[in-house]
Write a protein that holds these residues in place. Structure first.
Motif, short mmCIF file in Angstrom:
data_model
loop_
_atom_site.label_atom_id
_atom_site.label_comp_id
_atom_site.label_asym_id
_atom_site.label_seq_id
_atom_site.Cartn_x
_atom_site.Cartn_y
_atom_site.Cartn_z
N SER A 30 0.78 -1.16 0.12
CA SER A 30 -0.11 -0.13 0.20
C SER A 30 0.92 1.27 0.02
CB SER A 30 -0.92 0.13 1.27
OG SER A 30 -0.06 0.00 2.41
N GLU A 31 2.04 1.25 0.62
CA GLU A 31 3.03 2.31 0.80
C GLU A 31 3.64 2.67 -0.60
OE1 GLU A 31 4.35 2.12 5.21
OE2 GLU A 31 5.41 1.09 3.79
N ILE A 32 3.73 1.46 -1.29
CA ILE A 32 4.55 1.61 -2.64
C ILE A 32 3.42 2.28 -3.53
CG2 ILE A 32 5.57 0.44 -4.70
CD1 ILE A 32 6.50 -1.82 -2.55
N GLN A 33 2.29 1.83 -3.43
CA GLN A 33 1.17 2.43 -4.41
C GLN A 33 0.94 3.76 -4.41
OE1 GLN A 33 -1.98 -0.82 -2.89
NE2 GLN A 33 -3.27 0.56 -4.25
N GLU A 34 0.91 4.28 -2.76
CA GLU A 34 0.91 5.42 -2.63
C GLU A 34 1.92 6.28 -3.25
OE1 GLU A 34 -0.27 6.53 1.24
OE2 GLU A 34 -0.04 8.43 1.07
N VAL A 35 3.22 5.84 -2.94
CA VAL A 35 4.46 6.87 -3.43
C VAL A 35 4.51 6.88 -5.02
CG1 VAL A 35 6.80 6.70 -3.42
CG2 VAL A 35 5.62 6.20 -1.38
N ALA A 36 4.21 5.40 -5.63
CA ALA A 36 4.44 5.35 -7.07
C ALA A 36 3.18 5.77 -7.92
CB ALA A 36 4.83 3.96 -7.32
N GLY A 37 2.26 5.83 -7.26
CA GLY A 37 0.90 6.40 -7.80
C GLY A 37 0.30 5.22 -8.99
N VAL A 38 0.51 4.03 -8.47
CA VAL A 38 -0.07 3.02 -9.47
C VAL A 38 -0.66 1.94 -8.47
CG1 VAL A 38 1.82 2.91 -11.12
CG2 VAL A 38 2.18 1.55 -9.22
N GLY A 39 -1.53 1.30 -9.27
CA GLY A 39 -2.46 0.52 -8.60
C GLY A 39 -1.90 -0.72 -7.97
N GLN A 40 -2.75 -1.53 -6.96
CA GLN A 40 -2.25 -2.72 -6.15
C GLN A 40 -1.98 -3.84 -7.21
OE1 GLN A 40 -5.09 -4.83 -3.60
NE2 GLN A 40 -3.24 -6.26 -3.72
N SER A 41 -2.58 -4.15 -8.06
CA SER A 41 -2.23 -5.29 -8.90
C SER A 41 -0.96 -4.85 -9.93
CB SER A 41 -3.50 -5.66 -9.84
OG SER A 41 -3.81 -4.61 -10.62
N LEU A 99 6.04 7.99 4.86
CA LEU A 99 6.90 7.71 6.21
C LEU A 99 6.58 8.56 7.42
CD1 LEU A 99 10.74 7.09 4.77
CD2 LEU A 99 9.00 5.34 5.34
N ALA A 100 6.21 9.90 6.94
CA ALA A 100 5.87 10.39 8.20
C ALA A 100 4.23 10.19 8.85
CB ALA A 100 5.44 12.05 7.69
N GLU A 101 3.51 9.55 8.10
CA GLU A 101 2.33 9.10 8.14
C GLU A 101 2.36 7.83 9.20
OE1 GLU A 101 0.00 8.60 4.63
OE2 GLU A 101 -0.29 10.69 4.48
N ARG A 102 3.30 7.12 8.78
CA ARG A 102 3.84 5.71 9.55
C ARG A 102 4.04 6.00 10.89
NH1 ARG A 102 8.82 2.04 7.54
NH2 ARG A 102 7.63 1.54 5.64
N GLU A 103 4.72 7.08 11.11
CA GLU A 103 4.99 7.62 12.38
C GLU A 103 3.86 8.13 13.20
OE1 GLU A 103 8.31 7.79 13.84
OE2 GLU A 103 8.63 6.60 11.97
N SER A 104 2.82 8.85 12.60
CA SER A 104 1.89 9.29 13.52
C SER A 104 0.87 9.15 12.45
CB SER A 104 2.16 10.82 13.80
OG SER A 104 2.45 11.46 12.55
N PRO A 105 0.12 7.96 12.48
CA PRO A 105 -1.28 7.73 11.79
C PRO A 105 -2.36 8.78 12.20
CG PRO A 105 -0.73 5.90 12.84
CD PRO A 105 0.40 6.79 13.33
N THR A 106 -2.82 9.35 11.20
CA THR A 106 -4.08 10.24 11.55
C THR A 106 -5.63 9.43 11.00
OG1 THR A 106 -4.10 11.46 9.73
CG2 THR A 106 -3.10 12.51 12.06
N PRO A 107 -6.67 9.64 11.80
CA PRO A 107 -7.93 8.94 11.21
C PRO A 107 -8.00 9.62 9.79
CG PRO A 107 -8.16 9.56 13.21
CD PRO A 107 -6.87 10.28 13.21
N GLU A 108 -8.60 8.79 8.95
CA GLU A 108 -8.66 8.89 7.40
C GLU A 108 -9.25 10.63 7.09
OE1 GLU A 108 -10.26 7.80 3.56
OE2 GLU A 108 -11.10 6.77 5.05
N GLY A 109 -8.46 11.34 6.64
CA GLY A 109 -8.76 12.57 5.99
C GLY A 109 -9.13 13.74 7.03
N LEU A 110 -9.19 13.36 8.35
CA LEU A 110 -9.82 14.66 9.24
C LEU A 110 -8.75 14.99 10.21
CD1 LEU A 110 -13.66 13.47 9.45
CD2 LEU A 110 -12.59 15.57 8.21
N GLY A 111 -7.67 14.41 10.33
CA GLY A 111 -6.51 14.67 11.17
C GLY A 111 -7.17 15.08 12.70
N SER A 112 -6.75 16.06 13.15
CA SER A 112 -6.87 16.84 14.46
C SER A 112 -8.51 17.12 14.68
CB SER A 112 -5.94 17.81 14.75
OG SER A 112 -6.35 18.70 14.03
N ASP A 113 -9.10 16.96 13.50
CA ASP A 113 -10.72 17.25 13.76
C ASP A 113 -11.24 15.90 13.89
OD1 ASP A 113 -10.50 19.88 13.60
OD2 ASP A 113 -11.12 19.87 11.33
#
Ligand SMILES: C[S@@+](CC[C@H](N)C(=O)[O-])C[C@H]1O[C@@H](n2cnc3c(N)ncnc32)[C@H](O)[C@@H]1O
Length: 285
Positions: A30-41, A99-113
């Motif tokens: 999932s991390e490679i997908q996010e960085v490379a911007g390509v699909g899971q398959s 890598l920063a998200e791995r350190e401090s995961p936030t709930p999807e999309g809403l961060g501190s809200d």
């Protein structure tokens, strides 16, 4: 494994990008997908080939499998040319972010809200249920997530994209039209709303596209354009096919294309790198 097979596997630009990332960090699919911007398959297929020639190893880590670059037996120097070359700027930024998200995961999309049960998708359903059902043309569908969301509330959704695979991924009930943003396959006064969400920056002549969109609207119909404020991330040109690095005055483009009652405002400032700012412009035919 033959050396020819090793170089065949290396001879693919996406596989090389993935391998370069894995020389820096051990990453999950999932991390490679996010960085490379390509699909899971696509990622899984490339990893299987890299693993097949010993260029990648896999390690189980709780719920994830993590992948890292490895040196195939007897090929001592082969990783050097990917490990030593700098990562493309877009990949370096995206890797930092993952890598920063791995350190401090936030709930999807809403961060501190964060509120239990609240998500952008649930809020979008709530807001869409407050507007009357319309005929909507969604130009440039991407993953189709927004298109599918609209379809749950609209009278009709016409999805336009030049990418047949993007249209095929859409759920049933959405009308798919293969075509371009430059010449959208829409009839005169066919829809109540034209939506261009993160798509207008892909066309060379945005005002010409906006004029064509205006023709597709009924009198009093609206166009809604979500796009980026000016930015300096030139990597979006080659990596994502953007023709413009954001727009300095989206409202002025709508006015030039013949829309009236034009409004334009910043609706999101992303504080995390690469920190894009999103603008929403609305106009009426
Ligand atoms: C970033 S995606 C859009 C995202 C989507 N609207 C959303 O908000 O989630 C851009 C889409 O526009 C399509 N696209 C880009 N340039 C195009 C063009 N000139 N004609 C037709 N489709 C185009 C791409 O195939 C891609 O599906």
């Amino acid at each position: 494994m033959s050396r020819a097979e090793l170089f065949r596997v290396l001879g693919d630009p996406t596989r090389l990008r993935i391998l370069a990332l894995l020389t820096r960090e051990e990453l999950a699919v999932s991390e490679i997908q996010e960085v490379a911007g390509v699909g899971q398959s696509t990622v899984s297929g490339h990893l299987a080939q890299l693993k097949g020639v010993g260029l990648v190893t896999a390690r189980r880590d709780g719920a994830h499998t993590r992948y890292a670059a490895a040196t195939p037996e007897g090929e001592g120097n082969v990783l050097r040319f990917v490990a030593d070359a700098p990562l493309p700027e877009g990949d370096a930024i995206a890797l930092q972010r993952v890598l920063a998200e791995r350190e401090s995961p936030t709930p999807e999309g809403l961060g501190s809200d964060y509120l239990p049960g609240r998500s952008w998708e649930a809020l979008a359903h709530l807001l869409l249920s407050l507007v009357p059902p319309m005929r909507i043309a969604d130009l440039g569908v991407g993953t189709g997530r927004l298109t599918a969301l609209l379809a749950g509330h609209a009278r009709q959704v016409i999805a336009v994209d030049r990418d047949a695979a993007a249209l095929e991924r859409l759920p049933a009930g959405i009308e798919r039209r293969l075509g371009t943003l430059e010449e959208p396959p829409l009839g005169e006064r066919e829809v109540d709303l034209v939506l261009l969400s993160q798509a207008l920056h892909c066309v060379a002549d945005p005002v010409a596209t906006l004029r064509r969109c205006r023709e597709a609207l009924v009198g009093g119909g609206k166009i809604a354009v979500l796009d980026l404020a000016p930015h300096t991330h030139a990597w979006v040109e080659h990596r994502l096919g953007h023709a413009h690095l954001g727009f300095a005055d989206l409202g002025a483009l709508l006015t030039e294309a013949g829309f009236h009652n034009v409004t334009s405002r910043v609706v999101h400032v992303d504080r995390r790198s690469p920190a894009f700012t999103t603008v929403l412009a609305i106009g009426v035919r």
